[in-house]
Design a protein around this motif. Structure first.
Motif, PDB file in Angstrom:
ATOM      1  N   UNK A 277       0.840  -1.191   0.000  1.00 30.74           N
ATOM      2  CA  UNK A 277       0.000   0.000   0.000  1.00 30.74           C
ATOM      3  C   UNK A 277       0.878   1.245   0.000  1.00 30.74           C
ATOM      4  N   UNK A 278       0.538   2.206  -0.859  1.00 34.56           N
ATOM      5  CA  UNK A 278       1.295   3.455  -0.927  1.00 34.56           C
ATOM      6  C   UNK A 278       0.436   4.677  -0.678  1.00 34.56           C
ATOM      7  N   UNK A 279      -0.858   4.494  -0.416  1.00 37.75           N
ATOM      8  CA  UNK A 279      -1.775   5.605  -0.197  1.00 37.75           C
ATOM      9  C   UNK A 279      -2.635   5.310   1.022  1.00 37.75           C
ATOM     10  N   UNK A 280      -3.485   6.245   1.361  1.00 36.34           N
ATOM     11  CA  UNK A 280      -4.408   6.076   2.484  1.00 36.34           C
ATOM     12  C   UNK A 280      -5.694   5.449   1.963  1.00 36.34           C
ATOM     13  N   UNK A 281      -5.877   4.169   2.230  1.00 39.24           N
ATOM     14  CA  UNK A 281      -7.099   3.485   1.820  1.00 39.24           C
ATOM     15  C   UNK A 281      -8.146   3.522   2.915  1.00 39.24           C
ATOM     16  N   UNK A 282      -9.393   3.329   2.536  1.00 38.59           N
ATOM     17  CA  UNK A 282     -10.492   3.388   3.499  1.00 38.59           C
ATOM     18  C   UNK A 282     -11.505   2.301   3.166  1.00 38.59           C
ATOM     19  N   UNK A 283     -11.881   1.547   4.165  1.00 38.98           N
ATOM     20  CA  UNK A 283     -12.899   0.514   4.052  1.00 38.98           C
ATOM     21  C   UNK A 283     -13.778   0.568   5.292  1.00 38.98           C
TER      22      UNK A 283
ATOM     23  N   UNK B   9     -20.810   1.431  12.526  1.00 34.85           N
ATOM     24  CA  UNK B   9     -19.891   1.344  11.402  1.00 34.85           C
ATOM     25  C   UNK B   9     -18.459   1.464  11.938  1.00 34.85           C
ATOM     26  N   UNK B  10     -17.612   0.549  11.514  1.00 36.57           N
ATOM     27  CA  UNK B  10     -16.187   0.618  11.818  1.00 36.57           C
ATOM     28  C   UNK B  10     -15.466   1.030  10.539  1.00 36.57           C
ATOM     29  N   UNK B  11     -14.834   2.189  10.554  1.00 34.18           N
ATOM     30  CA  UNK B  11     -14.100   2.710   9.404  1.00 34.18           C
ATOM     31  C   UNK B  11     -12.621   2.399   9.576  1.00 34.18           C
ATOM     32  N   UNK B  12     -12.082   1.637   8.629  1.00 31.78           N
ATOM     33  CA  UNK B  12     -10.675   1.262   8.665  1.00 31.78           C
ATOM     34  C   UNK B  12      -9.878   2.189   7.758  1.00 31.78           C
ATOM     35  N   UNK B  13      -8.738   2.652   8.252  1.00 29.97           N
ATOM     36  CA  UNK B  13      -7.795   3.450   7.474  1.00 29.97           C
ATOM     37  C   UNK B  13      -6.583   2.577   7.191  1.00 29.97           C
TER      38      UNK B  13
ATOM     39  N   UNK C  58       3.164   9.519   4.222  1.00 37.35           N
ATOM     40  CA  UNK C  58       1.746   9.231   3.973  1.00 37.35           C
ATOM     41  C   UNK C  58       1.089   8.605   5.193  1.00 37.35           C
ATOM     42  N   UNK C  59       1.811   7.722   5.879  1.00 41.38           N
ATOM     43  CA  UNK C  59       1.260   7.094   7.079  1.00 41.38           C
ATOM     44  C   UNK C  59       1.055   8.107   8.200  1.00 41.38           C
ATOM     45  N   UNK C  60       2.018   9.011   8.367  1.00 41.79           N
ATOM     46  CA  UNK C  60       1.884  10.055   9.383  1.00 41.79           C
ATOM     47  C   UNK C  60       0.691  10.950   9.075  1.00 41.79           C
ATOM     48  N   UNK C  61       0.509  11.275   7.801  1.00 37.71           N
ATOM     49  CA  UNK C  61      -0.649  12.084   7.400  1.00 37.71           C
ATOM     50  C   UNK C  61      -1.955  11.353   7.698  1.00 37.71           C
ATOM     51  N   UNK C  62      -2.002  10.048   7.441  1.00 37.72           N
ATOM     52  CA  UNK C  62      -3.229   9.293   7.699  1.00 37.72           C
ATOM     53  C   UNK C  62      -3.564   9.199   9.167  1.00 37.72           C
TER      54      UNK C  62
ATOM     55  N   UNK D 293     -13.672  15.459   5.315  1.00 34.78           N
ATOM     56  CA  UNK D 293     -12.247  15.253   5.070  1.00 34.78           C
ATOM     57  C   UNK D 293     -12.002  15.016   3.584  1.00 34.78           C
ATOM     58  N   UNK D 294     -11.044  15.723   3.024  1.00 31.19           N
ATOM     59  CA  UNK D 294     -10.620  15.549   1.635  1.00 31.19           C
ATOM     60  C   UNK D 294      -9.283  14.828   1.649  1.00 31.19           C
ATOM     61  N   UNK D 295      -9.271  13.603   1.139  1.00 28.45           N
ATOM     62  CA  UNK D 295      -8.064  12.788   1.171  1.00 28.45           C
ATOM     63  C   UNK D 295      -7.195  12.973  -0.068  1.00 28.45           C
ATOM     64  N   UNK D 296      -7.820  13.151  -1.232  1.00 22.30           N
ATOM     65  CA  UNK D 296      -7.058  13.255  -2.465  1.00 22.30           C
ATOM     66  C   UNK D 296      -7.693  14.291  -3.380  1.00 22.30           C
ATOM     67  N   UNK D 297      -6.881  14.856  -4.261  1.00 21.81           N
ATOM     68  CA  UNK D 297      -7.333  15.834  -5.248  1.00 21.81           C
ATOM     69  C   UNK D 297      -6.854  15.377  -6.617  1.00 21.81           C
TER      70      UNK D 297
END
Length: 320
Positions: free
Chosen positions: A100-106, A139-143, A154-158, A307-311
């Motif tokens: 993983x190289x980005x902040x994913x969300x499930x 709801x459990x939101x996983x990052x 990226x991890x610090x930002x997440x 929250x805006x994660x990506x542009x």
């Protein structure tokens, strides 16, 4: 029903959807005490009443973070080659490298009737996030955060920007607490976020290596820098005890799971179902009466946070 000391340990897990854990001691015919734990949760009447817990998933590279989330959110076990994690990747290079190289969300939901898991995959069709929220009371939101050293920023930002309630530290049983796992644990401690540990790959790890990993993990958690109390979770009784005492940052539950055989996955799912909000405490749950000097605003009047994660820059469209 979460736990019954007088019943067989193979009974279904977490079938009484509830808001608080209630323990009752009932006498039985032979005079011995019998402890029964229930989970009582109010059914949400509006979308604003639904409980949401945000969990940041961190750990060293190749610890099985995305695979663990794929098993939890998709409801299917892994094949040992990373099949469960493919649905979580957003970029082609992530699929090719398996990192993983980005902040994913499930998200993972628990329904309003019996507390069963609500996932994307249904029997006849794929369920969207909107339908999952309508069917769920929690709801459990996983990052899903990156574990490679190259993506530490990226991890610090997440972790700092997404405001997680808890941190799920993934540790590979055959590798131990190495690499970026120590950095992620230190970051969680610095941010004051409660941490629970999931030891993965126990199906492919020799017993003596697993024991060495657990001893190393216990030594790190009990050190002067962490000051945690590791609690091994092996059955439903320990799940209820760990979740009820996890509001404070002192206790650190430790799970042992296998994404291939499914061992321990049910206990982790039950723990996520009864996991309280990080802000829930005895003082915060007490009703407050407004005063003329400081009136309490309703939830509808509170400012909305998005929250805006990506542009993205889309040609002929603009910024999305």
């Amino acid at each position: 029903l979460l736990y019954d000391s007088g019943a067989d340990d193979t009974q279904p897990e977490g079938k009484k959807h509830a808001r608080a854990i209630v323990e009752k001691t009932k006498p039985v015919s032979n005079g011995a005490a019998r402890t029964v734990s229930y989970l009582v949760r109010r059914r949400p009447q509006r979308i604003e009443d639904m409980l949401e817990v945000r969990v940041a998933v961190v750990g060293n590279v190749d610890a099985g973070k995305s695979t663990m989330l794929g098993v939890l959110t998709q409801g299917a076990l892994d094949d040992g080659r990373g099949l469960a994690r493919l649905a979580l990747f957003k970029h082609k290079h992530e699929v090719d490298t398996g990192r993983t190289s980005s902040v994913g969300m499930e998200i993972l939901g628990f329904n309003k009737v019996d507390g069963a898991a609500v996932r994307h995959t249904d029997i006849h069709r794929k369920v969207g996030w909107d339908a999952m929220c309508q069917r769920s009371s929690k709801i459990v939101t996983f990052l899903d955060l990156a574990g490679h050293e190259k993506y530490l920023k990226t991890t610090v930002y997440g972790m700092a920007g997404s405001a997680p309630d808890y941190v799920m530290l993934m540790v590979a049983a055959n590798a131990g607490v190495v690499g970026m796992a120590k950095e992620h644990l230190g970051l969680a401690l610095a941010l004051g976020i409660p941490v629970f540990v999931v030891v993965t790959k126990i199906d492919m790890c020799p017993p003596h290596v697993l024991d060495a990993t657990l001893k190393q993990l216990s030594r790190i958690l009990r050190s002067s820098g962490c000051r945690k109390l590791p609690v091994a979770v092996s059955d439903r009784k320990s799940v209820v005890m760990a979740a009820s005492r996890f509001v404070g940052q002192r206790v650190c539950p430790v799970f042992q799971v296998s994404n291939v055989t499914g061992e321990g996955v049910g206990l982790l799912q039950t723990f996520l179902n009864i996991l309280p909000l990080a802000s829930c405490s005895a003082a915060s749950l007490m009703p407050k009466s407004p005063t003329p000097a400081s009136p309490i605003a309703s939830e509808d009047e509170a400012p909305l946070r998005y929250d805006i994660n990506e542009i993205f820059a889309v040609p002929y469209v603009g910024t999305v």
